[in-house]
Design an enzyme around this catalytic site. Sequence first.
Site, PDB file in Angstrom:
ATOM      1  N   HIS A 129       8.673  11.554  11.239  1.00 25.83           N
ATOM      2  CA  HIS A 129       9.231  10.223  10.212  1.00 25.83           C
ATOM      3  C   HIS A 129       8.212   9.143  10.623  1.00 25.83           C
ATOM      4  CE1 HIS A 129      12.904  12.255   9.278  1.00 25.83           C
ATOM      5  NE2 HIS A 129      12.904  12.743  10.635  1.00 25.83           N
ATOM      6  N   ASP A 136       9.987  16.155  15.045  1.00 24.17           N
ATOM      7  CA  ASP A 136      10.958  15.339  14.432  1.00 24.17           C
ATOM      8  C   ASP A 136      11.143  13.914  15.077  1.00 24.17           C
ATOM      9  OD1 ASP A 136      13.336  14.375  13.173  1.00 24.17           O
ATOM     10  OD2 ASP A 136      14.690  15.374  14.151  1.00 24.17           O
TER      11      ASP A 136
END
Length: 437
Positions: A62, A307
Amino acid sequence: MSKQILIRGASILGEEKTDIAIKDGVIVAVGADAGSELEANHRVIEADGLIALPGLVDLHTHLRQPGQEDAETVFTGTRAAAVGGYTCVHAMANTRPVADSAAIVEQVAALGAEAAWCEVRPVGAVTVGLEGKQLSAMGAMAASTARVKVFSDDGMCVSDPVLMRRALEYVKTFDGVIAQHAQDPQLTEGAQMNESPLSAELGLAGWPAVAEEAIIARDVLLAEHVGSRVHVCHLSTAGSVEIVRWAKKRGIQVTAEATPHHLYLTEDKARTYDPRYKVNPPLRTERDVEAVRAGLADGTIDIVGTDHAPHPLESKDCEWQAGAFGMTGLETALAVIVKTMVEPGRMSWADVARVMSANPARIGRVDGQGRPLTVGEPANVVLVDPQVRRVVATDHLWSRSSNSPYLGEELPTQVMWTIWQGNITVADGVPLAKEDR
């Protein structure tokens, strides 16, 4: 003048020491006389005692930009990636605005090219606005200059089975893959941590394992039905491992990832009520952690995905219930895999290259990444010192955010050098500005 580098005395994949010669972004020689292929003014990296791996590839990062630059930018996120040994990252679609169009994914790819820390491959949203109601323009994103191959509503589950089937059929036409965030929204409404006796003890709403497992079971059957590829993001339970194992034996085109934190940390961290340990999916039981480790070791789980989920301080410096879900992980991922898998003898350095480089590149269809360190291959290389042990501190983190669950943990190894396309991005553990490379 061409850029030429001689890596002297490195141990490729932990095997015998050798030299690696790089010229114009390509490996031109490997062996004791590799330097003879270079001109006299080449740069030398003394790599005695260091392990050489192909540059790492993350399928699940991200970067937050556009719209959430207070947490991360493409520049700071990819800088953290380079420090962690990554030469390619996939930027997830839950930005603001959502990456659900060719214009947004091209913007993210352009920001990555400008930052020049590593390759940035945008992930496109499956549905418009991540709302789970209407398919996005996946074909346009695939045909764009960003060359999108991976699509995910990560953070949100594509819970409608009809929509999921249509998405799988759609991406099949251009060899794309749907990366599913497996979370039944009805079974996890208001959930705060893993559902277990501990959640009852702590008074936190439980997140049942079946909420993940039911979606994975449905999706592998849908993938089989339409003959398409599906990828399971951040698998976290023993039951999920078994479902993926069953699906692979059946010949279904399913791949799966595990995060470093689901390979290392357990739900017991919730006892601290420290939101640094609040993550989606939640930290599970010791039994689940052991099953995920076994699944990674035996190939049921194909890759490690970080992640990496940065958040501004106020989103984590608060009470548990108000805290945001997510942890950073780019700088520490390799160290956690060494601690949990290599040091206990469950994986070799070659296995590390497989799950952190070759397989992610294959699943994401990224040319030039995840390649072996042999003559003629792109010069994407990471050099790791396996003897270093250090307690993780904020000055080891290069992300804009510091919501790492490993602060205060002693972890092994350090990335000393990262080389992307023949350019040194990290030297002696420190990222280099573009003009210094």
